[in-house]
Write an enzyme that holds these catalytic residues in place. Structure first.
Site, PDB file in Angstrom:
ATOM      1  N   TRP A 274     -70.335  25.522  25.613  1.00 54.63           N
ATOM      2  CA  TRP A 274     -70.784  24.666  26.712  1.00 54.63           C
ATOM      3  C   TRP A 274     -71.110  25.479  27.953  1.00 54.63           C
ATOM      4  O   TRP A 274     -70.363  26.374  28.342  1.00 54.63           O
ATOM      5  CB  TRP A 274     -69.702  23.642  27.069  1.00 54.63           C
ATOM      6  CG  TRP A 274     -69.513  22.573  26.044  1.00 54.63           C
ATOM      7  CD1 TRP A 274     -70.147  22.468  24.827  1.00 54.63           C
ATOM      8  CD2 TRP A 274     -68.629  21.456  26.129  1.00 54.63           C
ATOM      9  NE1 TRP A 274     -69.709  21.354  24.168  1.00 54.63           N
ATOM     10  CE2 TRP A 274     -68.779  20.719  24.935  1.00 54.63           C
ATOM     11  CE3 TRP A 274     -67.724  21.003  27.098  1.00 54.63           C
ATOM     12  CZ2 TRP A 274     -68.060  19.557  24.684  1.00 54.63           C
ATOM     13  CZ3 TRP A 274     -67.010  19.843  26.849  1.00 54.63           C
ATOM     14  CH2 TRP A 274     -67.176  19.127  25.659  1.00 54.63           C
TER      15      TRP A 274
ATOM     16  N   GLU B  78     -64.547   3.246  39.074  1.00 55.26           N
ATOM     17  CA  GLU B  78     -63.458   2.758  38.218  1.00 55.26           C
ATOM     18  C   GLU B  78     -62.080   3.171  38.719  1.00 55.26           C
ATOM     19  O   GLU B  78     -61.071   2.688  38.230  1.00 55.26           O
ATOM     20  CB  GLU B  78     -63.644   3.307  36.792  1.00 55.26           C
ATOM     21  CG  GLU B  78     -64.785   2.677  36.009  1.00 55.26           C
ATOM     22  CD  GLU B  78     -66.127   3.360  36.232  1.00 55.26           C
ATOM     23  OE1 GLU B  78     -66.304   4.018  37.278  1.00 55.26           O
ATOM     24  OE2 GLU B  78     -67.003   3.227  35.361  1.00 55.26           O
TER      25      GLU B  78
ATOM     26  N   LYS C 251     -75.311  22.395  25.774  1.00 58.39           N
ATOM     27  CA  LYS C 251     -74.648  22.906  24.578  1.00 58.39           C
ATOM     28  C   LYS C 251     -75.516  24.011  23.981  1.00 58.39           C
ATOM     29  O   LYS C 251     -76.559  23.760  23.409  1.00 58.39           O
ATOM     30  CB  LYS C 251     -74.429  21.777  23.579  1.00 58.39           C
ATOM     31  CG  LYS C 251     -73.542  20.704  24.190  1.00 58.39           C
ATOM     32  CD  LYS C 251     -73.064  19.681  23.195  1.00 58.39           C
ATOM     33  CE  LYS C 251     -72.062  18.752  23.861  1.00 58.39           C
ATOM     34  NZ  LYS C 251     -72.616  17.491  24.337  1.00 58.39           N
TER      35      LYS C 251
ATOM     36  N   THR D 173     -70.805  -0.298  38.836  1.00 58.69           N
ATOM     37  CA  THR D 173     -71.242   1.103  38.764  1.00 58.69           C
ATOM     38  C   THR D 173     -72.739   1.081  38.483  1.00 58.69           C
ATOM     39  O   THR D 173     -73.244   0.142  37.868  1.00 58.69           O
ATOM     40  CB  THR D 173     -70.536   1.871  37.640  1.00 58.69           C
ATOM     41  OG1 THR D 173     -70.904   1.279  36.412  1.00 58.69           O
ATOM     42  CG2 THR D 173     -69.041   1.843  37.798  1.00 58.69           C
TER      43      THR D 173
HETATM   44  P1  ADP Z   1     -72.048   5.865  39.628  1.00 57.50           P
HETATM   45  O1  ADP Z   1     -72.196   4.417  39.791  1.00 57.50           O
HETATM   46  O2  ADP Z   1     -73.179   6.702  40.120  1.00 57.50           O
HETATM   47  O3  ADP Z   1     -71.497   6.312  38.299  1.00 57.50           O
HETATM   48  P2  ADP Z   1     -69.567   6.685  40.842  1.00 57.50           P
HETATM   49  O4  ADP Z   1     -69.392   6.975  42.273  1.00 57.50           O
HETATM   50  O5  ADP Z   1     -68.592   5.809  40.192  1.00 57.50           O
HETATM   51  O6  ADP Z   1     -70.989   6.138  40.759  1.00 57.50           O
HETATM   52  O7  ADP Z   1     -69.710   8.043  40.042  1.00 57.50           O
HETATM   53  C1  ADP Z   1     -68.589   8.728  39.575  1.00 57.50           C
HETATM   54  C2  ADP Z   1     -68.984  10.081  39.063  1.00 57.50           C
HETATM   55  O8  ADP Z   1     -69.495  10.897  40.089  1.00 57.50           O
HETATM   56  C3  ADP Z   1     -67.835  10.866  38.514  1.00 57.50           C
HETATM   57  O9  ADP Z   1     -67.513  10.473  37.202  1.00 57.50           O
HETATM   58  C4  ADP Z   1     -68.360  12.287  38.599  1.00 57.50           C
HETATM   59  O10 ADP Z   1     -69.186  12.606  37.511  1.00 57.50           O
HETATM   60  C5  ADP Z   1     -69.207  12.265  39.836  1.00 57.50           C
HETATM   61  N1  ADP Z   1     -68.475  12.831  40.962  1.00 57.50           N
HETATM   62  C6  ADP Z   1     -67.829  12.201  41.944  1.00 57.50           C
HETATM   63  N2  ADP Z   1     -67.300  13.070  42.830  1.00 57.50           N
HETATM   64  C7  ADP Z   1     -67.590  14.295  42.386  1.00 57.50           C
HETATM   65  C8  ADP Z   1     -67.308  15.628  42.844  1.00 57.50           C
HETATM   66  N3  ADP Z   1     -66.642  15.864  43.958  1.00 57.50           N
HETATM   67  N4  ADP Z   1     -67.777  16.644  42.098  1.00 57.50           N
HETATM   68  C9  ADP Z   1     -68.464  16.434  40.963  1.00 57.50           C
HETATM   69  N5  ADP Z   1     -68.764  15.221  40.487  1.00 57.50           N
HETATM   70  C10 ADP Z   1     -68.343  14.159  41.185  1.00 57.50           C
END
Ligand code: ADP
Length: 540
Positions: free
Chosen positions: A442, A329, A437, A185
C-alpha cells in the site's frame, strides 16, 4: 447495588441554561447574513431559544419531529438549535454545499416538517420547493425589513415568527437518550446516510472536547468556529463553547481569508477551528498582506489531512496548531494532537512530524487498527490497518437504514486506514478506497499529497492510483500551481526524492487549474479519477 446519586439527565438545553446563569453577559458576535456585525449574549440566546421552542410547539412540532436548518453560523442558527431540541424535536442540519438533488433527497428522507433558512438560500429552496412535500412552513432567518417576496409555503420572517412567542415555556422533560440532532454524511458513493445524535451523546462529546488537550476552552476563550454548524455539529462548538462560557464569534456567510482575519482581530479571538482549505486561504491572505495575529493562540484543523507545511507556517507565527480527526458518525471528533508529556522534549522538527499526525483519542473514544481478519494490529507507528472505533458518541446505526454497521465486538469501521504509534498517536494514511495498491503493498496518497504541498510553487496536490499492467496501480500526482508560478514534473520529483521510499515516487505529475472538492471541502477523488479515466502513464 446502584449508587445513590441524582439522576440528572444530560440534556442539551441544560447547557444554554448554565451559560445564561453563569456566563450570561458573555458575548455571541456574528457577521449577519444581512451584512452588519450583530452582538448578543448567552442570556439573550437562552431567552430567544425558549421562544423558538414555544413557537415550534405552537406550529404543532412534537417530540421526534425533524426541523431542518439551511443556514450559516450566526446567533439565529445557534438559538434555533437549542429551541428545536429543547421541545424534544430534532435539528436537522442540511449542508447547502450538497447538490440540489441530494438536498431534496435528504429532506424527504428525514421528512422534515419546517425548514429554517438563511436569505442566501431562498433561490435554491424556491427551485426545490415543489419536490419537498413534507415541509409545511419556511421560516426565513431574517427580520421584516429584509424579508424577500417569496412564494414559499407559509413563509415568515424569523423575527416576526419569534415575536409571537413570549418565552414563557418549560423545556421538554426527556430521557437523555432522546434524539436531538440529525446530520447526513455527504455520501460520495450511494445515497447520503443520516447520523442521529442524542442529547446524551452531544453533551458527553462536548464535555470531552472542552478540555485542555482538546479544544482548550475556558470562560476566557474567544473562539471563532469557521467550521459550519451544518458540518458535523460544528465539531461540538455550539455546545462546548457555551458550556465553558467561551465567547463565540460566528462568521456568517463570509469565509474568505480577509473576512476571517478581520473578525479574528476585531473580536480578539484566542482560538479558531476549520478545515485545511480555510487555513490555506487565511495563510495566503496574511502572507500577501503582511499581517500578523495579535490575539490568536490556538488553531484547530481537521476534516481532512492538514499538511505539515501549513502547520509549520502557523506555528512559526506563535500559534499552537492542533490537528484533529473525526467523522460525522463520531459526533464528529475522534482524536486530537496535543503534545503528551512523553513526547514534549522531542526536537522541534520531530514535534512538527507529530503534529502532522491526527493525534490520540480523548476519553469517550476507543480506537484500534485491525487487519482484514479483524485481528488487532500493533501500535508501532508503522503497521497500517483499518481504523475502528467505539465510544459514547459513536453511531450504532444509520437513520432509517436497516444495515449492521458495528462488528461483533461493537466497533465501527471508519473506512480509514491508519497507523498508531507507541505513544497512542494515530496517523491516517488513507481512506480505504483511496489507498494505492502497488505490487501487493500500500502507498498512502495522503502522505504523498502532504509532501508535495511543501513545494514552494504548489497550491494544492492530489494523488490517485492509475492502472498499471505490472504493479496493478501506480501513483499519479495532480498539482494546482500557485498563481504566477510554473512548477515542472522534474522539480517536483527532485523535491520529493529522498523524502519517501523510492517505490512510492509518483510515476507522473499532471498540472491542472483546479482540483474538485466534495460538499465538506475534501478532495473529491471519485471525480478526479473520472477526470483522469483516459489518462495513461508515460511508460505504459
Ligand atoms: P463526509 O461526509 O465528507 O464523509 P466527514 O466529515 O464525516 O464527511 O468525513 C470523515 C472523513 O474525513 C474521515 O473518515 C477521514 O477520512 C477524513 N478526515 C477527517 N479529518 C481528517 C484528518 N485530520 N486527516 C485526514 N483525514 C481526515
Amino acid at each position: 447495588m446502584l449508587g445513590l446519586m441524582q439522576d440528572w439527565p444530560l440534556l442539551i438545553h441544560r447547557i444554554i441554561d448554565h451559560a445564561a446563569r453563569q456566563h450570561g453577559t458573555r458575548e455571541v458576535v456574528s457577521r449577519s447574513v444581512e451584512g452588519p456585525i450583530h452582538r448578543t449574549t448567552y442570556a439573550e440566546v437562552q431567552k430567544r431559544s425558549l421562544k423558538v421552542a414555544q413557537r415550534l410547539a405552537r406550529d404543532g412540532i412534537q417530540h421526534g419531529d425533524r426541523v431542518a436548518t439551511l443556514a450559516w453560523n450566526t446567533w439565529r442558527h445557534l438559538e434555533a438549535w437549542y429551541g428545536i431540541c429543547g421541545t424534544g424535536a430534532i435539528y436537522h442540519t442540511v449542508n447547502p454545499r450538497l447538490f440540489p438533488d441530494q438536498i431534496a433527497w435528504i429532506i424527504n428522507h428525514a421528512e422534515d416538517r419546517i425548514l429554517l433558512l438563511d436569505l442566501t438560500f431562498v433561490p435554491l429552496v424556491e427551485a426545490l420547493a415543489e419536490r419537498l412535500p413534507t415541509i409545511e412552513r419556511y421560516v426565513i432567518l431574517t427580520d421584516a425589513a429584509h424579508m424577500p417576496a417569496t412564494k414559499l409555503k407559509n413563509a415568515v420572517a424569523y423575527e416576526d415568527w419569534l415575536a409571537q412567542a413570549d418565552g414563557d415555556f418549560r423545556w421538554a422533560e426527556l430521557d437523555e437518550r432522546t434524539a436531538a440532532g440529525l446530520c447526513y454524511t455527504s455520501g460520495t458513493t450511494g445515497n447520503p446516510k443520516g447520523v442521529l445524535y442524542s442529547h446524551r451523546s452531544n453533551v458527553l462529546h462536548s464535555m470531552a472536547l472542552a478540555n485542555p488537550d482538546a479544544f482548550n476552552l475556558s470562560s476566557r476563550t474567544a473562539i471563532l468556529p469557521v467550521v459550519p454548524l451544518f458540518h458535523a455539529n460544528s465539531w461540538s462548538l455550539a455546545f462546548s463553547a457555551p458550556m465553558m462560557g467561551a465567547k463565540l464569534v460566528m462568521p456568517g456567510a463570509k469565509l474568505d481569508g480577509a473576512s476571517i482575519y478581520e473578525l479574528l482581530e476585531t473580536e480578539h479571538c484566542t482560538a479558531t477551528a476549520g478545515v485545511p482549505t480555510v487555513w490555506l486561504s487565511l495563510l495566503q491572505y496574511v502572507q500577501n498582506e503582511k499581517k500578523t495575529f495579535s490575539s490568536l493562540e490556538y488553531l484547530l484543523v481537521g476534516g481532512s489531512a492538514a499538511p505539515r507545511a501549513l502547520i509549520a507556517a502557523f506555528e512559526a507565527m506563535g500559534i499552537n496548531v492542533v490537528h484533529a480527526w473525526g467523522m460525522t458518525e463520531m459526533s464528529p471528533v475522534g482524536s486530537l494532537g496535543a503534545i503528551k508529556e512523553s513526547v514534549k522534549d522531542l526536537a522541534p522538527d520531530a514535534i512538527l512530524d507529530l503534529k502532522a499526525k491526527q493525534g490520540f483519542a480523548p476519553f469517550g473514544v476507543e480506537m484500534k487498527i485491525t487487519n482484514d481478519a479483524n485481528e488487532d494490529l500493533p501500535w508501532d507507528g508503522k503497521t497500517f490497518g483499518r481504523l475502528k472505533v467505539a465510544g459514547c458518541s459513536v453511531t450504532s446505526s444509520y437513520f432509517r437504514v436497516d444495515e449492521k454497521v458495528l462488528d461483533d465486538k461493537g466497533f465501527f469501521d471508519t473506512g480509514d486506514v491508519a497507523t498508531i504509534d507507541a505513544n497512542g498517536y494515530m496517523q491516517i494514511t488513507d481512506r480505504a478506497k483511496d489507498v494505492i495498491k502497488s505490487g501487493g503493498e500500500w502507498i498512502s496518497s495522503i502522505e504523498l499529497e502532504n509532501l508535495a504541498v511543501g513545494h514552494p510553487d504548489v497550491a494544492e496536490a492530489a494523488v490517485i492510483g492509475v492502472a498499471h499492467p505490472k504493479w496493478d496501480e501506480r501513483p499519479l500526482l495532480v498539482i494546482v500551481p500557485k498563481p504566477g508560478t510554473h512548477p515542472t514534473r522534474e522539480s517536483l520529483i527532485a523535491y520529493m526524492t529522498g523524502k519517501i521510499a523510492k517505490w512510492w515516487m509518483p510515476d507522473d505529475v499532471q498540472f491542472v487549474s483546479e482540483i474538485p472538492h466534495t460538499a465538506t471541502g475534501k478532495i473529491n477523488k471519485l471525480r478526479l479519477r473520472d477526470e483522469f479515466a483516459d489518462y495513461k502513464l508515460p511508460e505504459v
